[in-house]
Design a protein around this motif. Structure first.
Motif, mmCIF file in Angstrom:
data_model
loop_
_atom_site.group_PDB
_atom_site.id
_atom_site.type_symbol
_atom_site.label_atom_id
_atom_site.label_comp_id
_atom_site.label_asym_id
_atom_site.label_seq_id
_atom_site.Cartn_x
_atom_site.Cartn_y
_atom_site.Cartn_z
ATOM 1 N N VAL A 152 45.906 -5.517 -55.192
ATOM 2 C CA VAL A 152 46.272 -4.843 -56.438
ATOM 3 C C VAL A 152 45.368 -3.651 -56.735
ATOM 4 C CG1 VAL A 152 46.505 -5.165 -58.921
ATOM 5 C CG2 VAL A 152 47.194 -6.964 -57.369
ATOM 6 N N SER A 153 44.102 -3.762 -56.337
ATOM 7 C CA SER A 153 43.180 -2.691 -56.708
ATOM 8 C C SER A 153 43.268 -1.500 -55.752
ATOM 9 C CB SER A 153 41.747 -3.218 -56.784
ATOM 10 O OG SER A 153 41.400 -3.708 -55.524
ATOM 11 N N SER A 154 44.047 -1.625 -54.689
ATOM 12 C CA SER A 154 44.177 -0.477 -53.789
ATOM 13 C C SER A 154 45.416 0.340 -54.151
ATOM 14 C CB SER A 154 44.286 -0.968 -52.340
ATOM 15 O OG SER A 154 45.004 -0.023 -51.569
ATOM 16 N N PRO A 155 45.221 1.592 -54.610
ATOM 17 C CA PRO A 155 46.386 2.401 -54.983
ATOM 18 C C PRO A 155 47.324 2.627 -53.799
ATOM 19 C CG PRO A 155 44.321 3.646 -55.283
ATOM 20 C CD PRO A 155 43.943 2.274 -54.859
ATOM 21 N N ALA A 156 46.757 2.883 -52.618
ATOM 22 C CA ALA A 156 47.613 3.172 -51.463
ATOM 23 C C ALA A 156 48.482 1.959 -51.133
ATOM 24 C CB ALA A 156 46.756 3.554 -50.273
ATOM 25 N N GLN A 157 47.837 0.789 -51.061
ATOM 26 C CA GLN A 157 48.619 -0.408 -50.722
ATOM 27 C C GLN A 157 49.678 -0.689 -51.773
ATOM 28 O OE1 GLN A 157 47.133 -4.001 -49.126
ATOM 29 N NE2 GLN A 157 45.102 -3.162 -48.775
ATOM 30 N N SER A 158 49.296 -0.553 -53.055
ATOM 31 C CA SER A 158 50.258 -0.853 -54.118
ATOM 32 C C SER A 158 51.482 0.036 -53.993
ATOM 33 C CB SER A 158 49.636 -0.641 -55.495
ATOM 34 O OG SER A 158 48.489 -1.441 -55.632
ATOM 35 N N LEU A 159 51.243 1.333 -53.776
ATOM 36 C CA LEU A 159 52.366 2.264 -53.691
ATOM 37 C C LEU A 159 53.219 2.009 -52.456
ATOM 38 C CD1 LEU A 159 50.813 5.675 -54.787
ATOM 39 C CD2 LEU A 159 52.501 4.292 -56.009
ATOM 40 N N ILE A 160 52.535 1.827 -51.319
ATOM 41 C CA ILE A 160 53.298 1.696 -50.076
ATOM 42 C C ILE A 160 54.201 0.462 -50.105
ATOM 43 C CG2 ILE A 160 53.074 1.219 -47.602
ATOM 44 C CD1 ILE A 160 50.632 3.160 -47.694
ATOM 45 N N TRP A 161 53.648 -0.664 -50.531
ATOM 46 C CA TRP A 161 54.477 -1.886 -50.533
ATOM 47 C C TRP A 161 55.638 -1.757 -51.513
ATOM 48 C CZ3 TRP A 161 54.152 -4.560 -46.437
ATOM 49 C CH2 TRP A 161 52.925 -4.746 -45.773
ATOM 50 N N GLN A 162 55.404 -1.073 -52.626
ATOM 51 C CA GLN A 162 56.499 -0.883 -53.584
ATOM 52 C C GLN A 162 57.598 -0.016 -52.966
ATOM 53 O OE1 GLN A 162 55.761 1.702 -57.011
ATOM 54 N NE2 GLN A 162 56.885 0.256 -58.312
ATOM 55 N N TRP A 163 57.191 1.040 -52.288
ATOM 56 C CA TRP A 163 58.180 1.955 -51.708
ATOM 57 C C TRP A 163 58.935 1.292 -50.557
ATOM 58 C CZ3 TRP A 163 54.630 6.948 -51.968
ATOM 59 C CH2 TRP A 163 54.539 7.330 -53.328
ATOM 60 N N VAL A 164 58.208 0.477 -49.791
ATOM 61 C CA VAL A 164 58.896 -0.249 -48.712
ATOM 62 C C VAL A 164 59.987 -1.140 -49.316
ATOM 63 C CG1 VAL A 164 58.612 -2.088 -46.994
ATOM 64 C CG2 VAL A 164 56.954 -0.221 -47.103
ATOM 65 N N ASP A 165 59.626 -1.819 -50.387
ATOM 66 C CA ASP A 165 60.618 -2.667 -51.050
ATOM 67 C C ASP A 165 61.812 -1.841 -51.527
ATOM 68 O OD1 ASP A 165 61.536 -5.132 -52.656
ATOM 69 O OD2 ASP A 165 61.306 -3.590 -54.197
ATOM 70 N N LEU A 166 61.525 -0.683 -52.137
ATOM 71 C CA LEU A 166 62.607 0.170 -52.637
ATOM 72 C C LEU A 166 63.518 0.632 -51.504
ATOM 73 C CD1 LEU A 166 60.982 2.412 -55.379
ATOM 74 C CD2 LEU A 166 63.132 1.134 -55.585
ATOM 75 N N LEU A 167 62.895 0.963 -50.355
ATOM 76 C CA LEU A 167 63.704 1.402 -49.216
ATOM 77 C C LEU A 167 64.631 0.283 -48.755
ATOM 78 C CD1 LEU A 167 61.370 3.481 -46.878
ATOM 79 C CD2 LEU A 167 63.409 4.213 -48.153
ATOM 80 N N ILE A 168 64.097 -0.926 -48.720
ATOM 81 C CA ILE A 168 64.919 -2.054 -48.248
ATOM 82 C C ILE A 168 66.110 -2.274 -49.180
ATOM 83 C CG2 ILE A 168 64.951 -4.547 -47.827
ATOM 84 C CD1 ILE A 168 61.998 -4.301 -47.003
ATOM 85 N N VAL A 169 65.847 -2.396 -50.490
ATOM 86 C CA VAL A 169 66.975 -2.679 -51.383
ATOM 87 C C VAL A 169 67.909 -1.480 -51.486
ATOM 88 C CG1 VAL A 169 65.991 -4.574 -52.704
ATOM 89 C CG2 VAL A 169 65.549 -2.242 -53.439
ATOM 90 N N GLY A 170 67.339 -0.269 -51.440
ATOM 91 C CA GLY A 170 68.181 0.931 -51.480
ATOM 92 C C GLY A 170 69.126 0.965 -50.281
ATOM 93 N N ALA A 171 68.597 0.641 -49.093
ATOM 94 C CA ALA A 171 69.426 0.672 -47.883
ATOM 95 C C ALA A 171 70.563 -0.346 -48.003
ATOM 96 C CB ALA A 171 68.567 0.358 -46.661
ATOM 97 N N ILE A 172 70.260 -1.515 -48.517
ATOM 98 C CA ILE A 172 71.314 -2.538 -48.633
ATOM 99 C C ILE A 172 72.411 -2.056 -49.582
ATOM 100 C CG2 ILE A 172 71.852 -4.888 -49.339
ATOM 101 C CD1 ILE A 172 69.017 -5.666 -48.541
ATOM 102 N N ILE A 173 71.992 -1.456 -50.696
ATOM 103 C CA ILE A 173 72.991 -0.992 -51.675
ATOM 104 C C ILE A 173 73.842 0.149 -51.110
ATOM 105 C CG2 ILE A 173 73.161 0.381 -53.789
ATOM 106 C CD1 ILE A 173 73.038 -2.256 -54.793
#
Ligand code: PHE
Length: 462
Positions: A152-173
């Motif tokens: 949680v305290s790493s900005p890079a990790q927080s952003l990357i994992w969120q964007w990966v999730d967004l890419l996955i659900v976006g692709a499915i939709i």
């Protein structure tokens, strides 16, 4: 009628219609897929933990029955009548009136929810890899807390994992909610259920488990304040995906002969069962290993590794656990995205691909405020809340209950019983008059009064 297709859905509606909703089982799983998600496995335990446990659970149950079920039925009914995104459906059901604003607020709520939900889903996704490669299994609270803290305290990790999730659900939709996802959810949801039972059993047999059970099931009503009731009400809305047009949007995809009351009741009960299982899996561990129940959003991530650390093959089971939890979160995220995408397609005439890309990119931007609120933005507070908490509070505790309040008023006082009965008995083909009369009474009187009082109380009016 010439354009009627499978399930009584017109060709025009099918333009934005994911295919699987036309079969009865598909409807049940899609709706259940929307309801069951991080709300059950992550939010319920964390809120129950920080709001006194059993007393919170009791209030939550009351809200689910008196408010949740009636509103879910109403939304699905409006959706099937109005066939369209939340705004379009309400405009069709109440032409020339302002009720469509409920739908518009719902689209905003879907956006705000996604802004923080994608962050939590990102953490879950990250935990799959941490479980495979890292060393997160430990019964020592300090070790599991530190592992979560590092993420949680790493900005890079927080952003990357969120964007990966967004890419996955976006692709499915974008590619349509294909048979694949439906088939996957159908098979995987029961496995998640079984895994939760296994974790629950392990958790219950830990020394000290009884204290956890007492926390979850022995109410101490002195802990109840309006704030706690508002949190329970907000959770009931959030968990059942109601008050913001999600069930209206999905209702548009139901066939005319779908038995809505029976299906909705099943969804509400299954959703409840999953939450209780999550509570039973988590709270005994909290007390057995000396965690703090009121720790908040990190509860799931720091307690679950401890259960698995204390069971045979735990290092394999924990991977399954986070994979299945992630899949549960995908079902919910698809329904949230669908609210926004269906709106953009219908109202702004975008095609599905453009609507999805617009939504995902905006979410990556706004969502990053939530992702960064655990690190670089941790000092930035709006109304005393971090962006993460603010998005959650505005959507769950304000827009959803308000949306529900207006939907109840609309159905109870404007739409009226005769039409309610015709719509939900499938024009008399279903024999459910007693049940409908009872639910309608709740909807007309109990639901609005309860929500109104709780909202005012929660905002500190009394
Ligand atoms: N019900 C979902 C969950 O519990 C979240 C959700 C809220 C989905 C609102 C759609 C609409 O995770």
């Amino acid at each position: 009628m010439a354009e009627q297709e499978k399930g009584g859905v017109s060709a025009e509606v099918r333009r934005v219609l994911p295919d699987q909703f036309t079969t009865g089982l598909g409807v049940l799983f899609a709706t259940l897929g929307s309801a069951v998600g991080l709300g059950n496995i992550w939010k319920f335990p964390s809120l129950a933990g920080s709001n006194g446990g059993a007393a919170f659970l009791v209030i939550y149950l009351i809200c689910t029955v008196l408010v949740g079920l009636p509103i879910m039925l109403t939304e699905q009914m409006i959706g099937r009548k109005g066939r369209g995104d939340a705004v379009t459906a309400l405009k069709r059901v109440a032409p020339g009136k302002a009720w469509w604003l409920i739908g518009a607020a719902g689209v905003l709520a879907a956006f705000l929810i996604m802004a923080f939900y994608t962050e939590v889903a990102g953490w879950v996704f990250a935990y799959i890899f941490k479980a495979i490669f890292g060393n997160i299994l430990s019964t020592n609270p300090e070790v599991t807390s530190a592992a979560f803290g590092a993420l949680v305290s790493s900005p890079a990790q927080s952003l990357i994992w969120q964007w990966v999730d967004l890419l996955i659900v976006g692709a499915i939709i974008v590619f349509g909610v294909s048979k694949g996802i439906e088939a996957a959810t159908k098979r995987l949801m029961p496995i998640l259920f079984i895994l939760l039972v296994i974790v629950g059993i392990r958790s219950l047999t830990l020394p000290g488990a009884a204290q956890g059970l007492a926390f979850l099931f022995k109410p101490d009503f002195t802990k109840i304040t309006f704030g706690v009731v508002l949190a329970a009400l907000g959770l009931a809305f959030f968990k059942l995906s109601i008050g913001m047009g999600c069930m209206i949007t999905y209702g548009g995809y139901y066939g005319e002969d779908q038995n809505i009351p029976a299906m909705a009741t099943r969804v509400v009960l299954s959703d409840l069962a999953v939450s209780l299982l999550a509570g039973i899996a988590i709270f005994p561990v909290v007390f057995a290993f000396g965690f703090e129940p009121a720790i908040g959003p990190s509860l799931l991530f720091i307690t679950i590794p401890s259960v698995f650390a204390s069971m045979p093959l735990g290092n394999i089971f924990i991977v399954f656990f986070f994979v299945l939890t992630f899949i549960a979160s995908v079902g919910a995220q698809l329904s949230l995205l669908e609210v926004i995408v269906a709106f953009l397609v219908n109202r702004l005439n975008m095609n599905r691909v453009k609507a999805t890309i617009t939504t995902v990119v905006s979410l990556a931007l706004v969502g990053s405020l939530a992702a960064l609120s655990g690190n670089v933005l941790s000092k930035v507070l709006v109304f005393g809340k971090s962006f993460f908490d603010l998005f959650d509070f505005i959507s769950s505790n304000m827009i959803l209950p308000l949306g529900g309040l207006f939907l109840a008023i609309f159905a109870g006082w404007v739409w009226g019983y005769p039409r309610f009965k015709v719509a939900l008995s499938n024009e008399g083909r279903l024999n459910n008059a007693g049940f409908l009369r009872f639910v309608f009474f709740l909807l007309k009187v109990v639901t609005p009064v309860l929500v109104f009082v709780v909202l005012l109380g929660g905002l500190g009016v009394f």
